[in-house]
Design a protein around this motif. Structure first.
Motif, PDB file in Angstrom:
ATOM      1  N   GLU A 178       0.832  -1.208   0.000  1.00 49.91           N
ATOM      2  CA  GLU A 178       0.000   0.000   0.000  1.00 49.91           C
ATOM      3  C   GLU A 178       0.863   1.253   0.000  1.00 49.91           C
ATOM      4  O   GLU A 178       0.566   2.233  -0.703  1.00 49.91           O
ATOM      5  CB  GLU A 178      -0.943  -0.016   1.200  1.00 49.91           C
ATOM      6  CG  GLU A 178      -2.070  -1.033   1.058  1.00 49.91           C
ATOM      7  CD  GLU A 178      -2.831  -1.249   2.347  1.00 49.91           C
ATOM      8  OE1 GLU A 178      -3.979  -1.733   2.276  1.00 49.91           O
ATOM      9  OE2 GLU A 178      -2.290  -0.952   3.440  1.00 49.91           O
ATOM     10  N   LEU A 179       1.937   1.237   0.777  1.00 53.33           N
ATOM     11  CA  LEU A 179       2.829   2.393   0.795  1.00 53.33           C
ATOM     12  C   LEU A 179       3.504   2.571  -0.565  1.00 53.33           C
ATOM     13  O   LEU A 179       3.669   3.704  -1.049  1.00 53.33           O
ATOM     14  CB  LEU A 179       3.876   2.238   1.906  1.00 53.33           C
ATOM     15  CG  LEU A 179       4.810   3.418   2.133  1.00 53.33           C
ATOM     16  CD1 LEU A 179       4.028   4.714   2.348  1.00 53.33           C
ATOM     17  CD2 LEU A 179       5.725   3.157   3.329  1.00 53.33           C
ATOM     18  N   ALA A 180       3.863   1.476  -1.191  1.00 52.88           N
ATOM     19  CA  ALA A 180       4.466   1.563  -2.527  1.00 52.88           C
ATOM     20  C   ALA A 180       3.467   2.141  -3.528  1.00 52.88           C
ATOM     21  O   ALA A 180       3.838   2.928  -4.415  1.00 52.88           O
ATOM     22  CB  ALA A 180       4.932   0.181  -2.978  1.00 52.88           C
ATOM     23  N   THR A 181       2.199   1.786  -3.397  1.00 57.38           N
ATOM     24  CA  THR A 181       1.177   2.343  -4.289  1.00 57.38           C
ATOM     25  C   THR A 181       1.006   3.836  -4.057  1.00 57.38           C
ATOM     26  O   THR A 181       0.843   4.616  -5.013  1.00 57.38           O
ATOM     27  CB  THR A 181      -0.156   1.608  -4.073  1.00 57.38           C
ATOM     28  OG1 THR A 181       0.027   0.210  -4.293  1.00 57.38           O
ATOM     29  CG2 THR A 181      -1.221   2.126  -5.038  1.00 57.38           C
ATOM     30  N   MET A 182       1.041   4.270  -2.800  1.00 53.78           N
ATOM     31  CA  MET A 182       0.965   5.705  -2.507  1.00 53.78           C
ATOM     32  C   MET A 182       2.163   6.443  -3.086  1.00 53.78           C
ATOM     33  O   MET A 182       2.025   7.547  -3.615  1.00 53.78           O
ATOM     34  CB  MET A 182       0.867   5.931  -0.999  1.00 53.78           C
ATOM     35  CG  MET A 182      -0.496   5.659  -0.419  1.00 53.78           C
ATOM     36  SD  MET A 182      -0.608   6.168   1.315  1.00 53.78           S
ATOM     37  CE  MET A 182      -0.538   4.579   2.128  1.00 53.78           C
ATOM     38  N   ARG A 183       3.333   5.832  -2.984  1.00 51.97           N
ATOM     39  CA  ARG A 183       4.538   6.455  -3.556  1.00 51.97           C
ATOM     40  C   ARG A 183       4.385   6.630  -5.058  1.00 51.97           C
ATOM     41  O   ARG A 183       4.718   7.675  -5.611  1.00 51.97           O
ATOM     42  CB  ARG A 183       5.770   5.597  -3.249  1.00 51.97           C
ATOM     43  CG  ARG A 183       6.189   5.569  -1.793  1.00 51.97           C
ATOM     44  CD  ARG A 183       7.384   4.653  -1.598  1.00 51.97           C
ATOM     45  NE  ARG A 183       8.525   5.063  -2.400  1.00 51.97           N
ATOM     46  CZ  ARG A 183       9.634   4.330  -2.554  1.00 51.97           C
ATOM     47  NH1 ARG A 183       9.723   3.145  -1.995  1.00 51.97           N
ATOM     48  NH2 ARG A 183      10.631   4.784  -3.274  1.00 51.97           N
ATOM     49  N   ARG A 225       6.753   7.159   9.519  1.00 48.66           N
ATOM     50  CA  ARG A 225       7.482   6.567   8.397  1.00 48.66           C
ATOM     51  C   ARG A 225       6.754   6.849   7.085  1.00 48.66           C
ATOM     52  O   ARG A 225       7.384   7.201   6.088  1.00 48.66           O
ATOM     53  CB  ARG A 225       7.649   5.062   8.595  1.00 48.66           C
ATOM     54  CG  ARG A 225       8.124   4.361   7.322  1.00 48.66           C
ATOM     55  CD  ARG A 225       8.734   3.014   7.514  1.00 48.66           C
ATOM     56  NE  ARG A 225       8.994   2.363   6.239  1.00 48.66           N
ATOM     57  CZ  ARG A 225       9.942   2.693   5.371  1.00 48.66           C
ATOM     58  NH1 ARG A 225      10.748   3.700   5.654  1.00 48.66           N
ATOM     59  NH2 ARG A 225      10.095   2.041   4.239  1.00 48.66           N
ATOM     60  N   GLU A 226       5.443   6.691   7.075  1.00 45.61           N
ATOM     61  CA  GLU A 226       4.678   6.958   5.846  1.00 45.61           C
ATOM     62  C   GLU A 226       4.874   8.405   5.407  1.00 45.61           C
ATOM     63  O   GLU A 226       5.129   8.685   4.225  1.00 45.61           O
ATOM     64  CB  GLU A 226       3.204   6.667   6.085  1.00 45.61           C
ATOM     65  CG  GLU A 226       2.313   6.935   4.873  1.00 45.61           C
ATOM     66  CD  GLU A 226       0.851   6.664   5.145  1.00 45.61           C
ATOM     67  OE1 GLU A 226      -0.003   7.439   4.664  1.00 45.61           O
ATOM     68  OE2 GLU A 226       0.543   5.670   5.840  1.00 45.61           O
TER      69      GLU A 226
END
Length: 579
Positions: A178-183, A225-226
């Motif tokens: 999910e964090l990679a998708t936000m990035r 971190r996010e």
């Protein structure tokens, strides 16, 4: 031949350079000539005589919530009529790039007081995009009045990636995928020319709807971190973070400001909400410039956003966002769609004790001064209370506590009791210091939101009046050239936009102002129906003699209170891509 000529006005180029009487020739949407002698008017489609007037670049509004309205009424006339020719969307972590219709309604409805049903309908009916690039193209295809530029909203993308329920649970963290998708979403937005990302940590902004009602915005649940991962992308690309720290937790303010520091890395452009001379905490006014100086001395690129006029708000009954900042007020707003239950709550003595306790707490960070003796009733079926404060009504009724006087009137009359107060920016001397401070940006109008609560569409004109009045009184605090620069070129440069300047080759976004009408009409409010919101009566500004002509992209779009022939049907503005 020129398409248009603005002749004989006092010309400001938006850079802060000395002004001078000049004649401007406009051709193909750009300034083609700036001349000290009159231009040949042969074949010119429009000639504006600006003798005795000022000619400035179109002003930039760096903080709006026009994300829904721009789809329904791309002309955005309430800003254009006051000389604003570029607006930034996507503020406060809220944008309409990725969220579906229901989620957009939940994000915008309560926080920004935009009718939720209209948000849902607009996004449901008009959304044709799936990516940031497609969103930019969709806006650029509209018959825009002003230029628009955009932030990607952190809450928007977080809710879309994680689902609104998971995105608003404290125990849930974004997974690595999910964090990679936000990035990727943020990177795609920056590639599409967005000016940056907006993120909110303020805990009294609450969700609308029924799924997650009264939870705070998704970005408030992001881990450090996010936030760091997303800030790193902004830092590397030289784009901006617009942030809203939580006023109840000073550590969030310090952390967001400190993220700008660039001693061992590239600085992050950070613009925080907001520098204000808060009535409730008068001493805090000195802290805003001091913090900006400290962060920038350590290699940061930090700015506060600031509304350069008194922050006067109106409320229909209890429907005012400042009540979200304490528990009893938030409980009442939670029941906005359940009027009988709300009336029962407001009548309950246990609830009133709770409200009185919140009201009497005068210490600690807060926005509202919590003084019903500083809250004037302007409309009410009971004419005996008009012009009085709730505190005075309490005294008149045998010494009632101001809270009880307020709640009694709200229970009896609901939204038909309308009142006003000034929350901040009430001391002219402090406003003057903020207006000239290099660590403070002039903006934060909230245009397009809080339609019944506030109207600051003409904030730039009001600043120019204050500078002009001070100059004539021989107590100047900044030059007119500097003031124009602060409202135009300075902002365009910081956000990386092709706007805000009026030299040969620049976009022909120009405003003609009659300084003789920088007068008391700027302070008055009016109400005007908003057709795209079922004719909701909207607070607006009306000072039609002040701005005599507005050009956007070389097209005449407004002047002297009347729209130009193509406003709303022909494209004048564009989607401006940063960098």
């Amino acid at each position: 031949m020129f398409d248009s000529i603005i002749k004989g006005g006092r010309w400001f180029d938006g850079t802060g350079a000395p002004s001078a009487v000049r004649h401007l020739g406009i051709r193909a949407g750009r300034v083609a000539e700036v001349s000290a002698v009159p231009l040949d008017e042969t074949g010119c489609g429009r000639v504006v005589d600006a003798a005795g007037h000022w000619v400035i670049p179109g002003m930039i509004d760096i903080h709006t919530h026009y994300d829904v309205e721009v789809l329904l009424d791309p002309a955005l006339p309430e800003s254009v009529r006051h000389g604003v020719t570029t607006v930034l969307l996507g503020s406060c972590s809220l944008s309409t790039v990725h969220a579906d219709a229901e989620t957009a309604g939940d994000l915008f409805g309560r926080v920004e007081a935009i009718p939720r049903g209209h948000v849902v309908a607009a996004i449901g009916d008009l959304k044709s995009w799936r990516t940031a690039e497609e969103y930019a193209a969709a806006l650029d295809a509209l018959p825009l009045g002003p230029n628009v530029a955009g932030f990607l909203g952190h809450s928007d993308v977080r809710a879309a990636v994680m689902g609104l329920d998971r995105a608003t649970r404290r125990e849930v963290k974004a997974t690595p995928d999910e964090l990679a998708t936000m990035r990727r979403a943020l990177t795609e937005a920056l590639d599409a020319g967005f000016v940056g990302m907006s993120s909110q940590q303020l805990l009294f902004d609450k969700l609308d709807g029924q799924r997650c009602r009264s939870r705070t915005l998704p970005s408030t649940y992001a881990t450090s971190r996010e936030r760091s991962v997303l800030n790193t992308i902004l830092r590397r690309r030289g784009r901006a973070l617009q942030g809203g720290p939580d006023v109840a937790r000073p550590q969030s303010l310090v952390a967001m400001a400190a993220s700008s520091i660039g001693l061992w890395r590239e600085p992050l452009k950070v613009s925080l909400l907001s520098a204000a001379d808060v009535k409730a905490i008068p001493g805090v006014a000195r802290a805003f410039p001091a913090l900006a100086r400290a962060v920038n001395a350590l290699g940061g690129d930090f700015r506060w956003q600031h509304l350069p006029v008194p922050f006067e708000v109106y409320s229909d009954g209890i429907d005012l966002p400042v009540f979200e900042e304490f528990g009893s007020g938030a409980a009442a707003l939670h029941l906005a769609d359940q009027l009988e239950e709300r009336a029962d709550l407001l009548s309950d003595e246990g609830y009133r004790r709770w409200f009185r306790k919140d009201y009497d707490k005068k210490f600690g960070p807060r926005v509202w001064h919590r003084d019903f003796f500083d809250a004037e009733i302007v409309e009410c079926p009971d004419e005996s209370v008009l012009g009085k404060t709730f505190g005075q009504v309490g005294l008149d009724r045998g010494g009632l506590h101001p809270v009880d006087a307020f709640l009694d009137l709200v229970v009896e009359h609901g939204t038909k009791v309308r009142w006003r107060t000034t929350i901040s920016n009430h001391r002219p001397a402090v406003l003057d210091r903020f207006a000239a401070d290099p660590g403070i940006q002039l903006g934060f109008s909230d245009a397009g939101a809080h339609l019944r609560n506030m109207a600051f569409y003409n904030f730039g004109l009001r600043l120019l009046r204050r500078v002009h009045d001070a100059e004539r009184a021989r107590r100047p605090f900044m030059t007119l050239e500097h003031a124009v620069h602060r409202l135009t070129g300075e902002l365009a440069e910081w956000y990386g936009l092709d706007a805000g300047r009026l030299r040969v080759g620049d976009r022909a976004d120009a405003v003609v102002i009659d300084p003789a009408h920088l007068d008391a009409t700027l302070d008055t409010y009016a109400e005007h129906p908003a057709p795209h919101y079922d004719n909701l009566s909207r607070m607006v500004n009306r000072n039609d003699a002040t701005v005599t002509a507005v050009f956007i992209g070389g097209k005449y779009v407004f002047g002297s209170g009347a729209a130009g022939p193509g406003l709303g049907t022909e494209q004048a503005g564009r989607f401006l891509r940063a960098g």
